[in-house]
Design an enzyme around this catalytic site. Structure first.
Site, short mmCIF file in Angstrom:
data_model
loop_
_atom_site.label_atom_id
_atom_site.label_comp_id
_atom_site.label_asym_id
_atom_site.label_seq_id
_atom_site.Cartn_x
_atom_site.Cartn_y
_atom_site.Cartn_z
N GLU A 125 0.81 -1.19 -0.03
CA GLU A 125 0.01 -0.03 0.07
C GLU A 125 1.03 1.12 -0.06
O GLU A 125 1.95 1.13 0.59
CB GLU A 125 -0.84 0.00 1.23
N LYS A 127 2.08 4.65 1.52
CA LYS A 127 2.02 4.92 2.92
C LYS A 127 1.61 6.50 2.82
O LYS A 127 2.22 7.66 2.72
CB LYS A 127 3.40 4.64 3.80
N ASP A 129 0.67 10.19 3.95
CA ASP A 129 1.17 11.03 4.98
C ASP A 129 0.06 11.94 5.43
O ASP A 129 0.13 13.15 5.02
CB ASP A 129 2.25 11.90 4.44
N TYR A 237 -7.69 1.39 5.80
CA TYR A 237 -6.73 0.35 5.60
C TYR A 237 -6.97 -0.96 6.35
O TYR A 237 -6.22 -1.74 6.20
CB TYR A 237 -5.31 0.80 5.50
N LYS A 326 10.10 3.31 4.12
CA LYS A 326 10.16 4.83 4.05
C LYS A 326 10.79 5.17 2.79
O LYS A 326 12.04 4.67 2.47
CB LYS A 326 10.54 5.45 5.26
N CYS A 420 13.88 49.26 0.15
CA CYS A 420 14.04 48.38 -0.74
C CYS A 420 15.51 47.81 -1.08
O CYS A 420 16.36 49.09 -1.36
CB CYS A 420 13.59 48.78 -2.23
N CYS A 423 16.23 49.44 -5.01
CA CYS A 423 16.26 50.76 -5.27
C CYS A 423 16.27 51.76 -4.16
O CYS A 423 16.43 53.04 -4.37
CB CYS A 423 14.98 51.08 -6.14
N CYS A 438 8.02 46.80 -2.14
CA CYS A 438 8.70 48.09 -2.53
C CYS A 438 7.71 49.06 -3.18
O CYS A 438 6.89 48.85 -3.90
CB CYS A 438 9.66 47.75 -3.38
N CYS A 444 11.81 51.07 -9.68
CA CYS A 444 12.74 50.10 -9.09
C CYS A 444 13.09 49.08 -10.22
O CYS A 444 12.40 48.39 -10.67
CB CYS A 444 11.84 49.36 -8.11
O1 D41 Z 1 -1.11 4.54 4.56
C1 D41 Z 1 -0.64 4.67 5.82
N1 D41 Z 1 -0.36 5.53 6.49
C2 D41 Z 1 -0.96 3.21 6.66
C3 D41 Z 1 -0.66 3.32 7.92
C4 D41 Z 1 -1.38 2.17 5.95
N2 D41 Z 1 -1.67 2.14 4.49
N3 D41 Z 1 -1.55 1.06 6.75
C5 D41 Z 1 -1.12 0.89 8.12
N4 D41 Z 1 -1.39 -0.35 8.49
C6 D41 Z 1 -1.23 -0.43 10.03
C7 D41 Z 1 -1.61 -1.54 10.64
C8 D41 Z 1 -0.80 -2.55 9.85
C9 D41 Z 1 -0.98 -1.48 12.28
C10 D41 Z 1 -3.09 -1.86 10.76
C11 D41 Z 1 -0.87 2.23 8.80
C12 D41 Z 1 -0.88 2.08 10.01
N5 D41 Z 1 -1.00 0.98 10.64
C13 D41 Z 1 -0.44 3.04 10.98
N6 D41 Z 1 -0.68 4.32 10.85
C14 D41 Z 1 -0.24 5.15 11.90
C15 D41 Z 1 0.29 4.33 12.80
C16 D41 Z 1 0.11 2.84 12.16
#
Ligand code: D41
Length: 684
Positions: A125, A127, A129, A237, A326, A420, A423, A438, A444
Site C-alpha cells: 500500500e 503510505k 502522509d 486500510y 520509507k 528596498c 532601489c 517596495c 525600481c
Molecule cells: O497509509 C498509511 N499511513 C498506513 C498506516 C497504511 N497504509 N497501513 C497501516 N497499517 C497499519 C496496521 C498494519 C497496524 C493496521 C498504517 C498503520 N498501521 C499506522 N498508521 C499510523 C500508525 C500505524
C-alpha cells in the site's frame, strides 16, 4: 404531509443522496449533475425542517458541521492502534522478509526444508502522509471517531470527522453489523492544501507547513464548521472489529470488503509475491510520487494472509507482519547562513534563506523560502540558527521550524528591511498584511526587470529568445526601462551586450518585431496588472472587446466581468488610473503594437445558452475543470450523465460508459479537435 409519508420520502431521499455521495466522493465517478444533487438535498433539508423529530445523525444533511464541542473527550481504543516499524533500504526490507519467512518456516515445520521457507504474498500500500484515525460504526451508523493518540487512548473527533465526505455516515450494502471498527488515514490532497494556503496568505493568516499539519490542524478544531471547509479525505486500510461479518482471509480481501462497505481504498494498492515484487512496487510508486494527488512518505508492506499475520503476532505494539518502507526523508536539519530579500514583479519582497547545503530526499538544497515578513517574525528565525527545512516534490524548499535550543550565543532578531534592497524606496507593509512591498513601482530596477520578463514571456507577448539574462543586461545598462522601450531598440544598442553577436541581434529584433501583432487578452496579461492572470485577462478582453473600452471602465464596470470580484476590480481600475501606465500603453500603441478588436460580449452573449453538455474521457490540452469552465462561459450547463436531453458529448481519450450511452441515445459527439475549434471560434 403526514408524518408516515414524510418518513418514507426522507428515507428515499437519504438513500439516493448517499448513493450519489458514494459515487462522487468514494468512487470519483459522479452520475448526476450537481444541480440534481442540490435539488434532492434541498428537498431533504426542507422535510427535516418540517419534521425535526425525523432528523438522525446519519442523515446527509448532518455533514455541514454542527455545534462546536467545548473540549475534546478522550476515547479508549478497545483494540489498541498499533504503530509500524520502519525500513529504509532494499537490504533492510530483505531482512524483514527473511525474518518473516524464518518465523513462519519454523512454525509451519518447514524450517529444515531444502528449498527454505516459501516466498510470501505481500499486500503493498502507499503510505499516506496524514493522520491515523479509528471509526466505530454501531448498527451500520457512524458512532465515534478518534485520533490515534498514544495508541491506547485518543481524542474524540467525531464532530469533525462527520464533515469528511468520503467517510460514510452510514455503511453501504444490505448488512447492518452491530459493531464495526475501521482504521485509516485522513489526508489533505496537495491541490486542496495549496489552495488553502493561498487563501490564508491572502488574508495574512498563518500558513501550514505541509498537508499533514494542515490535516491535523483541521481535525483539532473544536468548531466542526472549520473542518467542514477543509478539503479532507479518508482512506481505509484496516477492519479491526466486525461482529457479524465473515472475516476476510487476506489483507487484500479485507480491503475489498471495506470498499463494499462504502469506504475509499487507495487505487494504488497491489498484492504480489516476494521481495522482487515489493521492490518493483516501491520504485514504481517512488517515481510517480509527485504525480499522486496526496503526499506519501513511503509504502506499507503487509503479509497478505491473515492466518500468517496471526502466527507472526506483535512485538511492543508493532505487528511483526507489516512494515513501513520509507522514502528518503523530506525534512532535514541545517544552519541558516544569511537571508536575502528578492523583489518580485509587483514589488512583493520574498525573504530567501541561504543555507548550509544539505541533502533532502536525495536532492542537494542550499536555498529555501521564508515566504514573507510575518513568517520571519512568527518563527523569530535568526542567522546562525539550526532550522528544519522541508522539500516536497517539485516545489521550492521551505523553512518550517527553528530549533531554539540549538541557537548559538549572540544572535540577534533578523532585521527586516525598511528600504528596498534594490532601489532604496520605502517598503510598505499595510498593518493587516503579511506581504511587504517596495513602493518604488516601475522606478525600481528589480520591478522593471520582472515586469519586462513577464511582458516578453511565452503566454504574454511571446518575444522569442529574449531571455532573463538579456533583460537583466538591458535594464542594467539603462537601455530599457519599460516594455515600450523594447520596441525602440536598435541593433547598435544590442551589439555591446555580453555574448551578443550579429546574428543573434538580428534574430532578437525580428522577434520583437513579430510580437507587435498580438491579441487583446495577451496584451492585457502582459501588462502585469496585479491579480490579473491569463484567465482574467481573457474574461476582461471578451467582456469589453477593445482596450479603449477597458481604459474608461470603472470598478463597478469591471465587477460585471465573469469571475472578477472587488479585489481584482480595484486592482485593474487602479492600474489604469496611473498616468505612467497610460503613458506606457500609449507608447506601445505608437510603436505599432496592435491586435484585432473582439466583439464586446458583456455577460449576455452565450451561444450555448439552454444547452446541456457532457464531458467524458480525458482531453490532452485541457483539464476537465478548464473544459467545464469554458462551456459554462458559453452558457452551457455541464452535466455528469448522458440523457436524451443532452445536446452534445465531448469525448476525449479513454472515454467510457458515457460515450456508449451517447451512441445508444443518438446524442451528437464531438472529439477534442472539434471542441477546441469551437472554443477558439468564440475566442476561448
Ligand atoms: O497509509 C498509511 N499511513 C498506513 C498506516 C497504511 N497504509 N497501513 C497501516 N497499517 C497499519 C496496521 C498494519 C497496524 C493496521 C498504517 C498503520 N498501521 C499506522 N498508521 C499510523 C500508525 C500505524
Amino acid at each position: 404531509m403526514q408524518q408516515a409519508e414524510a418518513v418514507r420520502e426522507i428515507e428515499r431521499l437519504r438513500a439516493e443522496l448517499r448513493h450519489h455521495n458514494h459515487l462522487y466522493y468514494v468512487l470519483d465517478d459522479p452520475q448526476v449533475p450537481d444541480s440534481d444533487y442540490d435539488l434532492l438535498f434541498q428537498r431533504l433539508r426542507q422535510l427535516e425542517a418540517q419534521f425535526p423529530a425525523l432528523v438522525t445523525p446519519d442523515s446527509p444533511t448532518q455533514r455541514v458541521g454542527g455545534e462546536a464541542v467545548p473540549a475534546f473527550a478522550t476515547i479508549r481504543h478497545e483494540v489498541p492502534m498499533l504503530s509500524l516499524d520502519n525500513v529504509f533500504s532494499a537490504d533492510e526490507f530483505a531482512e524483514f522478509d527473511r525474518r518473516v519467512r524464518d518465523r513462519l518456516g519454523d512454525m509451519l515445520g518447514q524450517g529444515g526444508d531444502l528449498l527454505g521457507p516459501p516466498d510470501i504474498d505481500y499486500c503493498c500500500e502507499p503510505k499516506l502522509d496524514g493522520l491515523a484515525i479509528s471509526l466505530v460504526y454501531e448498527n451500520g451508523v457512524l458512532a465515534r471517531a478518534a485520533t490515534r493518540g498514544d495508541g491506547l487512548t485518543g481524542e474524540d473527533i467525531t464532530h469533525n470527522v462527520r464533515t469528511i465526505k468520503s467517510v460514510p455516515l452510514c455503511l453501504e450494502g444490505s448488512q447492518r453489523p452491530p459493531l464495526l471498527e475501521v482504521r485509516g488515514e485522513v489526508v489533505m490532497p496537495k491541490a486542496g492544501f495549496l489552495r488553502l494556503n493561498e487563501q490564508a496568505a491572502a488574508r495574512g493568516d498563518k500558513i501550514f507547513a505541509n498537508p499533514r499539519n494542515a490535516a491535523a490542524g483541521s481535525l483539532r478544531q473544536l468548531d466542526p464548521r472549520i473542518a467542514a471547509q477543509r478539503p479532507l479525505e479518508f482512506y481505509a486500510y484496516a477492519l479491526v472489529r466486525s461482529d457479524g461479518l465473515a472475516p476476510a482471509p487476506t489483507q487484500s480481501g479485507m480491503l475489498r470488503q471495506l470498499g463494499g462497505l462504502g469506504f475509499r481504498i487507495s487505487p494504488e494498492i497491489r498484492t504480489g509475491r516476494g521481495c522482487p515484487f515489493v521492490m518493483d512496487f516501491y520504485r514504481d510508486i517512488q517515481v510517480r510520487r509527485d504525480g499522486l494527488p496526496y503526499e506519501i512518505d513511503g509504502v506499507v508492506i503487509k503479509v497478505d494472509a491473515v492466518r500468517w499475520q496471526q502466527e507472526l503476532g506483535f512485538v511492543s505494539r508493532a505487528p511483526r507482519w507489516a512494515t513501513a518502507f520509507k522514502f528518503p526523508a523530506q525534512e532535514a536539519l541545517t544552519v541558516l547562513r544569511a537571508v536575502e530579500f528578492q523583489v518580485g514583479r509587483t514589488g512583493a519582497l520574498t525573504p530567501v534563506a541561504r543555507l548550509e547545503p544539505v541533502a533532502v530526499g536525495g536532492v542537494r538544497v542550499s536555498n529555501a523560502t521564508l515566504h514573507n515578513f510575518d513568517e520571519i517574525e512568527r518563527m523569530d528565525v535568526r542567522v546562525g540558527d539550526s532550522v528544519v527545512i522541508y522539500r516536497a516534490g517539485d516545489v521550492i524548499p521551505k523553512i518550517v521550524r527553528v530549533l531554539p535550543e540549538r541557537r548559538p550565543a549572540g544572535t540577534v532578531p533578523l532585521p527586516l528591511p525598511t528600504q528596498c534592497p534594490v532601489c532604496g524606496s520605502d517598503i510598505e507593509r499595510p498593518e493587516d498584511e503579511a506581504i511587504a512591498r517596495c513602493s518604488g513601482g516601475l522606478f525600481c530596477p528589480a520591478q522593471q526587470k520582472e515586469a519586462l520578463k513577464h511582458f516578453v514571456s511565452r503566454r504574454a507577448l511571446d518575444i522569442e529568445g529574449l531571455g532573463d539574462k538579456w533583460i537583466d543586461q538591458l535594464v542594467e545598462m539603462a537601455l530599457i526601462k519599460t516594455s515600450a522601450d523594447l520596441f525602440c531598440l536598435r541593433k547598435e544598442d544590442l551589439l555591446p551586450l555580453e555574448r551578443m553577436g550579429d546574428k543573434l541581434a538580428d534574430n532578437l529584433l525580428r522577434a520583437v518585431d513579430r510580437s507587435r501583432q498580438t491579441t487583446l487578452p495577451r496584451f492585457l496579461y502582459a501588462l502585469g496588472i496585479r491579480e490579473v492572470g491569463e484567465a482574467t485577462a481573457l474574461n476582461i478582453a471578451r467582456h469589453f472587446g477593445t482596450l479603449d473600452a477597458i481604459m474608461v471602465a470603472d470598478e463597478a464596470a469591471f465587477m460585471q466581468v465573469v469571475d472578477v470580484g472587488p479585489v481584482v476590480a480595484e486592482s485593474i481600475a487602479t492600474f489604469f488610473r496611473q498616468p505612467h501606465n497610460r503613458e506606457v500603453i500609449e507608447r506601445l500603441r505608437d510603436c505599432g503594437v496592435t491586435w484585432p478588436d473582439l466583439e464586446a460580449h458583456g455577460q449576455r452573449e452565450q451561444p450555448l445558452a439552454g444547452q446541456t453538455w457532457v464531458l467524458t474521457g480525458s482531453l490532452s490540452t485541457l483539464s476537465r475543470d478548464q473544459a467545464k469552465e469554458k462551456l459554462l462561459h458559453l452558457g452551457a450547463k455541464v452535466s455528469g450523465s448522458v440523457s436524451k436531453k443532452t445536446h452534445c458529448v465531448v469525448a476525449g481519450e479513454a472515454a467510457g460508459s458515457k460515450l456508449a450511452d451517447a451512441e445508444k441515445l443518438g446524442v451528437p459527439l464531438m472529439d477534442e479537435a472539434a471542441f477546441i475549434n469551437l472554443l477558439s471560434s468564440h475566442g476561448l
